[in-house]
Design a protein around this motif. Structure first.
Motif, short mmCIF file in Angstrom:
data_model
loop_
_atom_site.label_atom_id
_atom_site.label_comp_id
_atom_site.label_asym_id
_atom_site.label_seq_id
_atom_site.Cartn_x
_atom_site.Cartn_y
_atom_site.Cartn_z
N ALA A 1 6.02 -0.71 -25.87
CA ALA A 1 5.87 -1.73 -24.71
C ALA A 1 7.18 -2.25 -24.03
O ALA A 1 7.16 -2.00 -22.86
N ARG A 2 8.27 -2.23 -25.03
CA ARG A 2 9.69 -2.40 -24.47
C ARG A 2 10.01 -1.39 -23.48
O ARG A 2 10.65 -1.45 -22.71
N TYR A 3 9.85 -0.14 -23.97
CA TYR A 3 10.39 0.95 -23.34
C TYR A 3 9.51 1.12 -21.96
O TYR A 3 10.40 1.51 -20.87
N ARG A 4 8.28 0.79 -21.97
CA ARG A 4 7.62 1.15 -20.72
C ARG A 4 8.01 0.01 -19.61
O ARG A 4 8.25 0.06 -18.47
N ARG A 5 8.42 -1.11 -20.24
CA ARG A 5 8.87 -2.16 -19.50
C ARG A 5 10.28 -2.08 -18.78
O ARG A 5 10.37 -2.56 -17.57
N THR A 6 11.06 -1.48 -19.71
CA THR A 6 12.57 -1.50 -19.18
C THR A 6 13.05 -0.16 -18.89
O THR A 6 13.90 0.23 -18.05
N GLY A 7 12.46 0.93 -19.33
CA GLY A 7 12.76 2.42 -19.29
C GLY A 7 14.31 2.55 -19.89
O GLY A 7 14.87 3.84 -19.89
N ASP A 8 14.42 1.67 -20.95
CA ASP A 8 15.56 1.74 -21.86
C ASP A 8 15.54 2.55 -23.03
O ASP A 8 14.72 2.33 -23.93
N ARG A 9 16.04 3.85 -23.07
CA ARG A 9 15.66 4.55 -24.09
C ARG A 9 16.22 4.13 -25.39
O ARG A 9 15.91 4.81 -26.51
N SER A 10 17.34 3.45 -25.18
CA SER A 10 18.05 2.79 -26.65
C SER A 10 16.83 2.01 -27.59
O SER A 10 17.31 1.69 -28.59
N VAL A 11 15.83 1.59 -27.02
CA VAL A 11 15.03 0.70 -27.44
C VAL A 11 13.94 1.76 -28.35
O VAL A 11 13.07 1.17 -29.20
#
Length: 259
Positions: free
Chosen positions: A193-203
């Protein structure tokens, strides 16, 4: 000396995403099996009824992942590269035993709920207990996830470390980090969910990915951390089973209190 069991059971009757099968031969069935095996492999005829009570030994056969129950993840579990070495990441049978019998430090982060534990929360806990980890201390995270042990929620409702929190512990010299949760990372659903929201691969599974650049082990699926009487002043023994070439090994984790 007091011993506190910090291990969750391998239980084929509980919920597991990868189901466990546990097949038991009774002592009578074991006698027949032994007779058949002696004939097949060694050409020896033996009547199982000649045994006392017609019984030999019980035999348990399990099919399960090395990540079932309390277990230690090896560096090779995290990926094929190890930027910290010219060699491949080490398997569970190659790790120093000294890592798995050390002073322990218990961090209570059970207030976090479902999601991620960051550096600020760890530093708050260090301040509360008046101590930071010493090099090679085994750090144990009490997330409270064991209240769901044996149910589907155990795999979805817990807290895990983010990348900076892992690196904070490793910078302090920690080489083994344990948790009472299914994973040292946050739950799959929370991460995605956090990745889809932010696009940040570090999560994306940062606690595990950190192991590609820093050599360390995780103990996942601990239990009974609330039975430890204090946040420090105890030792932890958590030797992993020596499985050649494996990325993890089951462990019987124990807290040792010297009275």
């Amino acid at each position: 000396m007091r011993l506190i069991d910090l291990s969750a059971p391998v239980d084929a009757s509980g919920y597991e995403p990868d189901p466990v099968t546990h097949h038991v031969l009774t002592p009578r069935q074991g006698a027949v099996h032994m007779s058949e095996e002696m004939a097949r492999h060694f050409g020896i005829d033996f009547d199982p009824d000649d045994l006392p009570d017609g019984e030999f030994l019980s035999l348990d056969t399990l099919t399960l992942s090395t990540h079932t129950g309390t277990h230690v993840d090896a560096p090779s579990h995290y990926g094929t590269r190890a930027s910290y070495s010219d060699c491949a990441p080490r398997n569970i049978d190659e790790l120093p035993l000294e890592w798995f019998f050390r002073p322990g430090l218990l961090l209570d982060v059970s207030d976090v709920g479902t999601g991620v534990i960051g550096t600020a929360r760890l530093e708050k806990e260090f301040a509360r207990i008046g101590r930071t980890p010493a090099p090679l201390d085994i750090v144990l995270l009490r997330t409270g996830a064991t209240r769901h042990l044996g149910t589907q929620k155990y795999f979805t409702d817990f807290a895990g470390l983010d990348g900076p929190a892992v690196h904070l512990l490793l910078d302090l010299g920690v080489r083994v980090i344990g948790t009472d949760a299914f994973s040292l990372d946050a739950p799959f659903g929370d991460i995605l969910a956090r990745y889809r929201r932010t696009g940040d691969r570090s999560v994306l599974w940062p606690a595990h990915v950190a192991g590609r650049d820093r050599e360390y082990c995780q103990i996942e699926r601990l239990a009974h951390l609330e039975a430890l009487p204090a946040p420090h002043g105890f030792r932890v023994a958590c030797f992993p089973v020596k499985i050649t070439g494996a990325g993890a090994g089951w462990a019987r984790a124990v807290g040792i209190i010297d009275d």
